[in-house]
Design an enzyme around this catalytic site. Structure first.
Site, PDB file in Angstrom:
ATOM      1  N   SER A 176      39.650  30.112  13.576  1.00 25.58           N
ATOM      2  CA  SER A 176      40.722  29.127  13.533  1.00 25.58           C
ATOM      3  C   SER A 176      40.839  28.548  12.123  1.00 25.58           C
ATOM      4  O   SER A 176      41.085  29.284  11.176  1.00 25.58           O
ATOM      5  CB  SER A 176      40.477  28.066  14.602  1.00 25.58           C
ATOM      6  N   ASP A 273      46.720  25.354  23.467  1.00 22.40           N
ATOM      7  CA  ASP A 273      46.373  26.759  23.281  1.00 22.40           C
ATOM      8  C   ASP A 273      47.595  27.545  22.826  1.00 22.40           C
ATOM      9  O   ASP A 273      47.514  28.372  21.903  1.00 22.40           O
ATOM     10  CB  ASP A 273      45.833  27.324  24.595  1.00 22.40           C
ATOM     11  N   HIS A 307      43.436  30.929  22.147  1.00 22.57           N
ATOM     12  CA  HIS A 307      42.785  30.477  20.924  1.00 22.57           C
ATOM     13  C   HIS A 307      41.308  30.182  21.175  1.00 22.57           C
ATOM     14  O   HIS A 307      40.915  29.054  21.485  1.00 22.57           O
ATOM     15  CB  HIS A 307      43.502  29.215  20.436  1.00 22.57           C
TER      16      HIS A 307
END
Length: 328
Positions: A176, A273, A307
Site C-alpha cells: 500500500s 477497500d 486491498h
C-alpha cells in the site's frame, strides 16, 4: 500464477496507501561490522531501546533529528547468520493507518515466510501517513521519513550487519503506502536497489486529477503533520510530485527486477477497500503499460480480492528478490 487464495482471517487488512478516501551510491563497498550484538549509534541515529535476545529478530528504536518521535525497526536475520557469511537485504515497508508500524510484517508471519532463506529483512517505521517522504510542511516537528530511511537507516544497517553494501545487494518492497514508497525510492535512488516490489501500492500520482496526491496530503495532515502536508496545500510542489511519481520515472526501472500485485475485486460493501484497490489497480495498469512501451521487463499479478497483503505472493516475491540479488 497460483490459484491459492487467502482468507479474510489469513491476511492483514490495513489502512495504507490510497486508503479511506479513495546519500549512498550503488558502489561495491562491503559492510564492515560483524554481529547484531555489536550494533551501535551512528549516521544520525542514537539507539534508545533494543532487544537482541531473539536469534533472528532484532529490535531497535532510535532518537534522530529526522523524526520528532523515536522510530523503531525490526531486523530479521536469516537462519545461520552467525556462520559469518554476508547477505543481501530486503527493505520491507508497511502501509498507512494507525494500526500500521514496523511490527506489521511480523504479524503477517514474515519469520515463517523467510525461514531457511538467505536474506536479511529490514522493517522500519514509516509513520501513520508518512508516505515515505520529507513533507513540505509539518506542524508536529520533523517527519523526514525519506531522510531517515535513505540517509540514516540504510547506512546504519550496512555498518552493523553483514550485508552486501551495493546495488546488487539490496531490494525494496512494500504494501500500500509502503508499496508506493518502494517504487519511489527505487526510482529516485536508482543506484541503491536492484529489485523493487509493490503489493497493492499506488504507482501513479497524477491520474484522476491527482487523487493519490490529494489523499497523501489529507491523510498526512490528519494523522501525522498536524495540518501540514506532504506535497503542499493548496498548491503542490510540482517538482516534488514529479520526482516521486513512478509513471514519470520509467527509465529509472530499467535493469531492475520489478514485481507488482493488485486486486481486481475489492469488497463492494466496504467503500474503504473499494476506494483503495480501484485506484491502485488503475494506476498499476498505467505504470505497467508505460514499462511495456519502454521495453522494461516486469512481473505482475492481478488477483481477486481487494486491498490486503497476499501471503503467497509475498513469499514468491521474496524468492524472486533472492534470485535477483547477490548470493549469500
Amino acid at each position: 500464477m497460483t490459484d491459492r487464495r487467502p482468507t479474510r482471517r489469513s491476511v492483514l487488512k490495513a489502512a495504507g496507501g490510497v486508503t479511506a478516501a479513495l546519500g549512498l551510491s550503488g558502489g561495491s563497498l562491503l559492510a564492515t561490522t560483524a554481529t547484531a550484538s555489536a550494533a551501535g549509534d551512528g549516521f544520525g541515529l542514537r539507539i534508545v531501546d533494543r532487544n537482541e535476545s531473539d536469534p533472528r529478530m532484532k529490535y531497535y528504536r532510535f532518537a534522530t533529528d529526522a523524526i520528532e518521535w523515536d522510530p523503531g525497526v525490526n531486523v530479521l536475520l536469516p537462519d545461520g547468520y552467525d556462520s559469518g557469511r554476508r547477505y543481501p537485504v530486503l527493505y520491507l515497508f508497511h502501509g498507512g493507518g494507525t494500526d500500521q508500524d514496523f511490527i506489521t510484517f511480523d504479524r503477517l508471519g514474515i519469520r515463517q515466510l523467510t525461514a531457511g532463506k538467505p536474506i536479511i529483512v529490514v522493517m522500519p517505521d514509516g509513520g501513520h501517513a508518512g508516505w515515505y517522504s520529507n513533507p513540505v510542511h509539518s506542524n508536529t516537528g520533523p517527519r523526514d521519513w525519506e531522510t531517515f530511511h535513505i540517509q540514516q537507516l540504510l547506512p546504519w544497517i550496512e555498518a552493523n550487519f553483514r550485508t552486501f553494501a551495493e546495488y546488487d545487494g539490496r531490494a525494496v518492497a512494500g504494501f500500500s503506502m509502503g508499496g508506493f514508497g518502494a517504487l519511489k525510492y527505487a526510482a529516485k535512488y536508482w543506484g541503491h536497489f536492484a529489485s523493487v516490489s509493490s503489493h497493492s501500492g499506488p504507482a501513479s500520482l497524477r491520474r484522476d486529477n491527482g487523487l493519490v496526491v490529494h489523499w497523501a496530503n489529507v491523510s498526512s495532515a490528519a494523522l501525522d503533520l498536524g495540518g501540514g502536508s506532504v506535497y503542499g496545500v493548496p498548491f503542490w510542489d510540482e517538482n516534488r510530485v514529479t520526482a516521486d511519481n513512478p509513471v514519470q520515472r520509467i527509465e529509472s526501472y530499467r535493469n531492475k527486477r520489478v514485481f507488482l500485485v493488485a486486486g481486481t475485486s475489492p469488497d463492494p460493501i466496504n467503500w474503504f477497500d473499494t476506494a483503495n484497490e480501484t485506484q491502485v489497480l488503475a494506476g498499476q495498469r498505467e505504470f505497467r503499460a508505460a514499462l511495456g512501451r519502454a521495453g522494461i521487463h516486469h512481473e505482475w499479478h492481478e488477483e481477486p480480492g481487494g486491498h490486503f497483503v497476499r501471503p503467497h505472493l509475498l513469499a514468491a516475491d521474496i524468492d524472486g528478490a533472492i534470485a535477483r540479488l547477490r548470493k549469500a
